[in-house]
Scaffold this motif. Structure first.
Motif, PDB file in Angstrom:
ATOM      1  N   GLU A   1       0.567  -1.307   0.087  1.00 36.17           N
ATOM      2  CA  GLU A   1       0.553  -0.087  -0.220  1.00 36.17           C
ATOM      3  C   GLU A   1       0.956   1.674  -0.182  1.00 36.17           C
ATOM      4  OE1 GLU A   1      -2.261  -0.071   3.224  1.00 36.17           O
ATOM      5  OE2 GLU A   1      -4.417  -2.443   2.531  1.00 36.17           O
ATOM      6  N   LEU A   2       0.410   2.077  -1.440  1.00 37.13           N
ATOM      7  CA  LEU A   2       1.423   3.228  -1.095  1.00 37.13           C
ATOM      8  C   LEU A   2       0.507   5.070  -0.613  1.00 37.13           C
ATOM      9  CD1 LEU A   2       3.321   1.947  -4.133  1.00 37.13           C
ATOM     10  CD2 LEU A   2       4.063   2.143  -1.444  1.00 37.13           C
ATOM     11  N   SER A   3       1.247   5.266  -0.640  1.00 39.05           N
ATOM     12  CA  SER A   3       1.350   6.794  -1.128  1.00 39.05           C
ATOM     13  C   SER A   3       1.226   7.341  -2.265  1.00 39.05           C
ATOM     14  CB  SER A   3       0.467   7.897   0.623  1.00 39.05           C
ATOM     15  OG  SER A   3       2.033   8.131   1.113  1.00 39.05           O
ATOM     16  N   LEU A   4       0.519   8.642  -3.323  1.00 38.91           N
ATOM     17  CA  LEU A   4       1.322   9.875  -3.668  1.00 38.91           C
ATOM     18  C   LEU A   4       2.879  10.139  -3.022  1.00 38.91           C
ATOM     19  CD1 LEU A   4      -1.537  11.262  -5.397  1.00 38.91           C
ATOM     20  CD2 LEU A   4      -0.598   9.036  -5.810  1.00 38.91           C
ATOM     21  N   ASN A   5       2.758  10.261  -1.962  1.00 39.28           N
ATOM     22  CA  ASN A   5       4.093  10.960  -1.609  1.00 39.28           C
ATOM     23  C   ASN A   5       4.821   9.642  -1.115  1.00 39.28           C
ATOM     24  OD1 ASN A   5       3.977  13.362  -0.962  1.00 39.28           O
ATOM     25  ND2 ASN A   5       3.070  13.513   0.910  1.00 39.28           N
ATOM     26  N   ASP A   6       4.688   8.843  -1.070  1.00 42.52           N
ATOM     27  CA  ASP A   6       5.245   7.410  -1.000  1.00 42.52           C
ATOM     28  C   ASP A   6       5.764   7.460  -2.310  1.00 42.52           C
ATOM     29  OD1 ASP A   6       4.856   6.592   1.937  1.00 42.52           O
ATOM     30  OD2 ASP A   6       3.113   5.057   1.540  1.00 42.52           O
ATOM     31  N   ILE A   7       5.347   6.999  -3.181  1.00 40.93           N
ATOM     32  CA  ILE A   7       5.463   7.300  -5.102  1.00 40.93           C
ATOM     33  C   ILE A   7       6.876   7.982  -4.775  1.00 40.93           C
ATOM     34  CG2 ILE A   7       4.726   6.978  -7.629  1.00 40.93           C
ATOM     35  CD1 ILE A   7       2.665   6.474  -6.775  1.00 40.93           C
ATOM     36  N   GLN A   8       6.402   9.663  -4.460  1.00 36.36           N
ATOM     37  CA  GLN A   8       7.539  10.428  -4.733  1.00 36.36           C
ATOM     38  C   GLN A   8       9.039  10.509  -4.114  1.00 36.36           C
ATOM     39  OE1 GLN A   8       6.383  14.489  -3.506  1.00 36.36           O
ATOM     40  NE2 GLN A   8       7.963  15.485  -4.175  1.00 36.36           N
ATOM     41  N   HIS A   9       8.818   9.973  -2.653  1.00 36.17           N
ATOM     42  CA  HIS A   9      10.079  10.095  -1.590  1.00 36.17           C
ATOM     43  C   HIS A   9      10.634   8.796  -1.364  1.00 36.17           C
ATOM     44  CE1 HIS A   9       8.911  14.313  -0.967  1.00 36.17           C
ATOM     45  NE2 HIS A   9       7.723  14.076  -0.292  1.00 36.17           N
ATOM     46  N   LYS A  10       9.615   7.609  -1.726  1.00 34.24           N
ATOM     47  CA  LYS A  10      10.100   6.614  -1.150  1.00 34.24           C
ATOM     48  C   LYS A  10      11.041   6.146  -2.289  1.00 34.24           C
ATOM     49  CE  LYS A  10       7.871   6.144   2.707  1.00 34.24           C
ATOM     50  NZ  LYS A  10       6.862   4.676   3.808  1.00 34.24           N
TER      51      LYS A  10
END
Length: 388
Positions: free
Chosen positions: A176-185
């Protein structure tokens, strides 16, 4: 002592458990095959974009006309005349009226989430992976905004602790990912804080990078991000010379970790794309001030409303901003694509429902697109240079 220590210990373990619950990202998301010839097909998403995105034309610092109010009413529309026409627009209005069209975005979203389960990402080139993550990010943004539209101001929706960027809205290979996860992680780690990747992160409001009229692909992603950077930086929503200060978008401040020495690193970055007319203003500025924001949704009608009044109205065909449709997709991933084609081609509007100011706005956008689009050269890059 124990009755105090045990709750504290439990709270600590709960906090540690919360941190530990964040799953480790698959290692193959960070590998690549530089010689891979595998490509991902985005014809369904490309078709939506071709039918739904209105190009704003080259960046301009021209201000829009202020709303003076209709005859017979003192009500006025409030919008930022410096930024309201900046950036590409998306036809959210049509998706609100057609549930089948909204469902087509959700269907594309689901299919994109499955891609890494079908083909491990490390079998793709880095550019192909970058295109994949950006397309997935943007599809999710459009799909989520469709759920709350016609909400016009998106600041709380985007930036709240449980807002668009922080909520776990994506599931890829069971993670499970957030959009911030996609960007930052993912993107920030994989592409070593490359600020160019920021310009692919459409977030639905005018003060964010533009949505494009075509899907990102491994072949076009670097060129398209360069064009998006040029567009954002040379429009009032990205930068604005203001006397002794040089104003920049708060979007940069919110992504300050891409610019560790904020003023020096951001200034160097801006100089790569800033027009010669504004280079001196940046170099001579005493301060770099991050204060530009426009949280208005990037729909076609923007913040314009018809407050009524005793104005004479007549019927006219819609300006034709969406005449450039792509060919029929060869994939079955889009639900009711024939309906999409019919709906987008049969888009006449009764101007009597809208104020004269709205028509002026649409004409301004159309004029800029027809008269100026394609007259600005971003960079003279060959194919090899565009991939570096």
């Amino acid at each position: 002592m124990k009755k105090y220590w045990l709750p504290a210990f439990a709270a600590l373990m709960c906090a540690l458990g919360t941190q530990a619950s964040e799953p480790e990202l698959p290692k193959h998301w960070f590998g690549e095959d530089p010689n891979s010839t595998i490509t991902v097909d985005y014809s369904d998403w490309n078709y939506i974009l071709q039918a739904s995105v209105l190009l704003s034309g080259p960046p301009s610092r021209e201000e829009a006309q202020e709303d003076r109010g209709s005859i017979g009413t003192k009500m006025k529309n409030k919008y930022n005349v410096k930024t309201v026409n900046a950036g590409n627009k998306f036809f959210y209005e049509r998706f609100r009226k057609e549930p089948e069209l909204k469902q087509s975005i959700s269907t594309i979203r689901d299919s994109l989430q499955r891609v890494p389960s079908e083909v491990p990402l490390n079998l793709l080139t880095n550019n192909e992976q970058l295109a994949y993550w950006l397309n997935l990010y943007n599809v999710v943004v459009v799909d989520e905004i469709n759920k709350i539209y016609p909400e016009k101001k998106l600041e709380d929706f985007v930036t709240d602790d449980d807002g668009l960027l922080e909520r776990k809205t994506v599931t890829v290979e069971g993670v499970e990912l957030s959009l911030n996860d996609i960007q930052h992680k993912v993107l920030k780690v994989k592409f070593d804080r490359d600020p160019l990747t920021l310009y692919g992160l459409y977030q639905g409001y005018i003060g964010s990078p533009s949505i494009r009229k075509h899907a990102y692909t491994g072949d076009n992603v670097r060129r398209t991000l360069t064009a998006n950077a040029f567009d954002f930086i040379n429009s009032n929503r990205g930068t604005y010379p203001a006397g002794k200060d040089f104003l920049v978008a708060n979007f940069y401040k919110r992504n300050a970790d891409y610019f560790p020495d904020f003023k020096a690193d951001l200034s160097a970055h801006l100089k790569e794309y800033l027009s010669m007319a504004d280079q001196n203003a940046l170099e001579n500025a005493k301060k770099l001030v991050a204060k530009i924001d426009d949280w208005t949704v990037t729909d076609i009608y923007g913040s314009t409303q018809n407050f009524g009044g005793s104005v004479a109205t007549n019927n006219a065909a819609f300006i034709g901003a969406f005449s450039q449709l792509g060919g029929s997709p060869e994939t079955s991933e889009v639900a009711n694509t024939e309906l999409l084609s019919d709906a987008m081609q049969s888009r006449s509007v009764n101007y009597g429902r809208f104020s004269p100011e709205l028509m002026v706005r649409l004409r301004e956008l159309k004029h800029r697109n027809e008269e100026n689009f394609g007259t600005v050269t971003v960079k003279d890059l060959d194919e090899d240079g565009a991939q570096n």
